[in-house]
Design an enzyme around this catalytic site. Structure first.
Site, mmCIF file in Angstrom:
data_model
loop_
_atom_site.group_PDB
_atom_site.id
_atom_site.type_symbol
_atom_site.label_atom_id
_atom_site.label_comp_id
_atom_site.label_asym_id
_atom_site.label_seq_id
_atom_site.Cartn_x
_atom_site.Cartn_y
_atom_site.Cartn_z
ATOM 1 N N HIS A 39 -0.516 5.049 6.971
ATOM 2 C CA HIS A 39 -0.006 5.652 5.736
ATOM 3 C C HIS A 39 0.206 7.155 5.838
ATOM 4 O O HIS A 39 -0.629 7.862 6.423
ATOM 5 C CB HIS A 39 -0.986 5.372 4.590
ATOM 6 C CG HIS A 39 -1.332 3.939 4.423
ATOM 7 N ND1 HIS A 39 -2.475 3.382 4.975
ATOM 8 C CD2 HIS A 39 -0.693 2.929 3.801
ATOM 9 C CE1 HIS A 39 -2.524 2.099 4.683
ATOM 10 N NE2 HIS A 39 -1.444 1.790 3.982
ATOM 11 N N ASP A 63 -3.707 8.156 7.856
ATOM 12 C CA ASP A 63 -4.446 7.264 8.744
ATOM 13 C C ASP A 63 -3.474 6.618 9.717
ATOM 14 O O ASP A 63 -2.396 7.161 9.950
ATOM 15 C CB ASP A 63 -5.263 6.235 7.941
ATOM 16 C CG ASP A 63 -4.403 5.416 6.979
ATOM 17 O OD1 ASP A 63 -3.165 5.315 7.193
ATOM 18 O OD2 ASP A 63 -4.946 4.852 6.011
ATOM 19 N N SER A 120 0.796 -1.226 0.000
ATOM 20 C CA SER A 120 0.000 0.000 0.000
ATOM 21 C C SER A 120 0.828 1.275 0.000
ATOM 22 O O SER A 120 0.296 2.345 -0.296
ATOM 23 C CB SER A 120 -0.956 0.012 1.198
ATOM 24 O OG SER A 120 -0.240 -0.083 2.421
#
Length: 358
Positions: free
Chosen positions: A338, A335, A52
């Site tokens: 990230h 968040d 991610s």
């Protein structure tokens, strides 16, 4: 991830001893390759593999919050599959290379002109091994790349003359290890397995003929909001970061060895030191021209309201179960895991200074 619940103080100090021993090996093994610039040719294609921290849209809409509001509110203005409010590491490395961000593998059939900048094979939530996700791990992602080469989508000449690869690993293997009740004593052995597999993946990319392969060092997992929430986002977890340092030292050893084994007069492999870059940003007091100072870099911008809620959650009636900070540009983390676009931009700035010296 929360290895602190698993690790005793005795293990912690034994790990520090192991780190010290490995650092001595690395220090004695440095080679002249590392002083060269990252690119001694002009790349026009970037091929990306990982998770991610690099994914720009491969993961399915139904599988990830990256396709839900408020992700993408800064760029491109709506959810687009990036795990951030905007651009991520892939976008910034593409900028450094001098090309547009490569198209996600999922959209590979949209037209030949969109393939000219390379391709992004990264899938959020994956690792070098199978994690808690069933999505393609890094080895499988490289297999997708190999298949495209067999199909003639990319030819060996352009891979050798104008391509660079980025491999990103940000810790999902370790989260999976903990979720499977892996032992504290088994952690060093598992870290070794992860790095060994990552090295095999580096070799797979090299064998395809790419002249330059960048791989990320692990970021300070103990400083992610997921870990720092216990201290109200005030303090990193030293035990977790000791594990990260062990991973990074093993990777550094392996990359030095790989570069010493190359027959070229340049380094094929380059480590992008996310650990140092993150820590540099965290400690920045705003005294460097053009650098960004984050008031509380460990505090995330987007958080869930209730227990178990996360950024992007809504209830059955569509009511938001999260809150977003007033200005994402002022936050390093988006968040609990990230960075924001501003966070990645500051990391890119810290990395760029290092890249120019290689």
């Amino acid at each position: 991830m929360e290895p602190r619940k698993l690790l005793s103080s005795l293990f912690y100090f034994s790990l520090l001893s192991l780190l010290s021993a490995n650092q001595q090996v690395v220090d004695s093994a440095h080679h002249h390759h590392r002083h060269r610039h990252l690119f001694d040719f002009r790349p026009s294609k970037l091929f990306v593999f990982g998770d991610s921290y690099a994914d720009t849209g491969n993961i399915g809409r139904s599988l990830a919050g990256s396709w839900k509001q408020p992700y993408g509110i800064t760029f491109p203005g709506k959810p687009a599959g990036r795990f951030s409010d905007g651009r991520v590491l892939t976008d910034y490395l593409a900028k450094f290379v001098g090309i547009k961000s490569p198209i996600p593998y999922k959209f590979r059939r949209v037209g030949e002109k969109h393939l000219r900048n390379g391709m992004n094979f990264a899938y959020g939530s994956t690792g070098v091994f199978q994690t808690t996700s069933t999505l393609p791990n890094m080895t499988t992602q490289i297999g997708f790349f190999q298949q495209l080469i067999k199909e003639g989508v990319y030819n060996s000449l352009e891979l050798q003359q104008s391509s660079v690869a980025l491999l990103v690993l940000s810790g999902n293997d370790y989260s999976a290890y903990i979720s499977r009740n892996g032992s504290a004593q088994g952690f060093p052995s598992f870290i070794t397995q992860v790095v060994n597999q990552l090295v095999l993946n580096l070799k797979m990319i090299q064998e395809l003929g790419l002249k330059k392969v960048a791989v990320t060092a692990l970021q300070p997992l103990g400083c992610l909001p997921f870990s720092t929430a216990a201290s109200s986002f005030q303090q990193c977890n030293g035990t977790e970061n000791a594990l990260v340092n062990f991973h990074n030292l093993l990777l550094q050893q392996a990359v030095v060895k790989l570069n010493n084994e190359t027959t070229n007069d340049h380094s094929t492999f380059v480590i992008l030191d996310l650990y140092t870059a993150f820590m540099t940003v965290f400690s920045n007091k705003g005294d460097h021209l053009g650098s960004t100072r984050f008031e509380n870099p460990l505090k995330p911008c987007c958080v869930g309201i209730g227990n178990g809620d996360v950024c992007g959650n809504v209830d059955d009636s569509g009511t938001k179960k999260y809150i977003v900070c007033e200005n994402p540009e002022a936050a390093f983390f988006w968040d609990t895991v990230h960075p924001t676009q501003a966070g990645w931009r500051s990391v890119y700035s810290a990395l760029q200074a290092n890249l120019q010296q290689l």
